[in-house]
Design an enzyme around this catalytic site. Sequence first.
Site, mmCIF file in Angstrom:
data_model
loop_
_atom_site.group_PDB
_atom_site.id
_atom_site.type_symbol
_atom_site.label_atom_id
_atom_site.label_comp_id
_atom_site.label_asym_id
_atom_site.label_seq_id
_atom_site.Cartn_x
_atom_site.Cartn_y
_atom_site.Cartn_z
ATOM 1 N N GLY A 36 0.808 -1.216 0.000
ATOM 2 C CA GLY A 36 0.000 0.000 0.000
ATOM 3 C C GLY A 36 0.839 1.264 0.000
ATOM 4 C CB THR A 38 1.266 3.481 4.780
ATOM 5 O OG1 THR A 38 -0.049 4.021 4.623
ATOM 6 C CG2 THR A 38 1.908 4.114 6.008
ATOM 7 N N GLY A 92 0.450 -1.261 6.517
ATOM 8 C CA GLY A 92 -0.585 -0.247 6.704
ATOM 9 C C GLY A 92 -1.909 -0.873 7.100
ATOM 10 C CB ALA A 93 -4.494 -0.729 9.021
ATOM 11 C CG ASP A 94 -7.849 -0.404 4.244
ATOM 12 O OD1 ASP A 94 -7.126 0.329 3.545
ATOM 13 O OD2 ASP A 94 -7.994 -1.611 4.023
ATOM 14 N N GLY A 105 -6.865 -4.553 3.532
ATOM 15 C CA GLY A 105 -7.228 -5.174 2.261
ATOM 16 C C GLY A 105 -7.773 -4.217 1.227
ATOM 17 N N GLY A 107 -6.154 -2.730 -0.784
ATOM 18 C CA GLY A 107 -5.414 -3.062 -1.999
ATOM 19 C C GLY A 107 -5.545 -4.526 -2.388
ATOM 20 C CD GLU A 113 -1.809 -6.309 3.266
ATOM 21 O OE1 GLU A 113 -1.315 -5.369 2.622
ATOM 22 O OE2 GLU A 113 -2.972 -6.274 3.732
ATOM 23 C CE LYS A 131 -5.725 4.882 5.628
ATOM 24 N NZ LYS A 131 -4.665 3.959 5.345
#
Length: 226
Positions: A36, A38, A92-94, A105, A107, A113, A131
Amino acid sequence: MPTTTGDGRAIDEKRVAAEAAARLVENGMTVGLGTGSTVAFLLPALADRLLNIRCVATSPATEAQARALGLDVLPFDASAESLDHLDISIDGADQVAPDGWLIKGGGGAHTREKVVATAADQFVVIVSSEKMVEHLAAPVPLEILGYGARATLLEVPGAVLRPSTPRSPDGGLIADWYGEIDDPAKLATWFDSVAGVVGHGLFQPELVSEVIVGRGSSAESLPGRR
Ligand code: A5P
């Protein structure tokens, strides 16, 4: 000069969090590299340190960027040369909820992951401050086995295939589940129980060692439950 508004602020915060995480990596470590925008800031920060580290990548995009920066990327499979354990994984994370649950996820790389995060002694999550949410909200990304995909989707009401998204590198179809997330643990157990759901984007708090949040030009470290 850092930007201070809108997307520019989030981008700066991603860089701040990623650079702080890169400083956690020590010489000789085996390192899981997430996926991602980040993580795209993590890779040059890691490469700049000129450490003797061995990495695995969670996506072809990360692998390509890491290799181009001179990082040593090894297979993560059943081959003799593959790593089977990692010292640290950074990703990273959403969304990050106050109780430590994550959604990942965006991406489509969440299955790999989660495998990499599980194989690592430490799983460090790097995010910009937006986030951090009060309550997880749909969509929850899914990866669905191609075989029987239409039947599997019927078993998971609320799931829809993500339009125009290529299959995962492992051949899975990427979908998103839409619904209320009142109890992430219960929802995760349900996804885990459906044959044909290869992976889902709910990551439990017990997987996370630390969350590094970029806030303006500072990095804030929050302990995880691992
Ligand atoms: C990849 O599938 C995702 O899990 C990403 O790690 C997540 O969507 C965060 O992405 P950004 O770092 O691009 O915000």
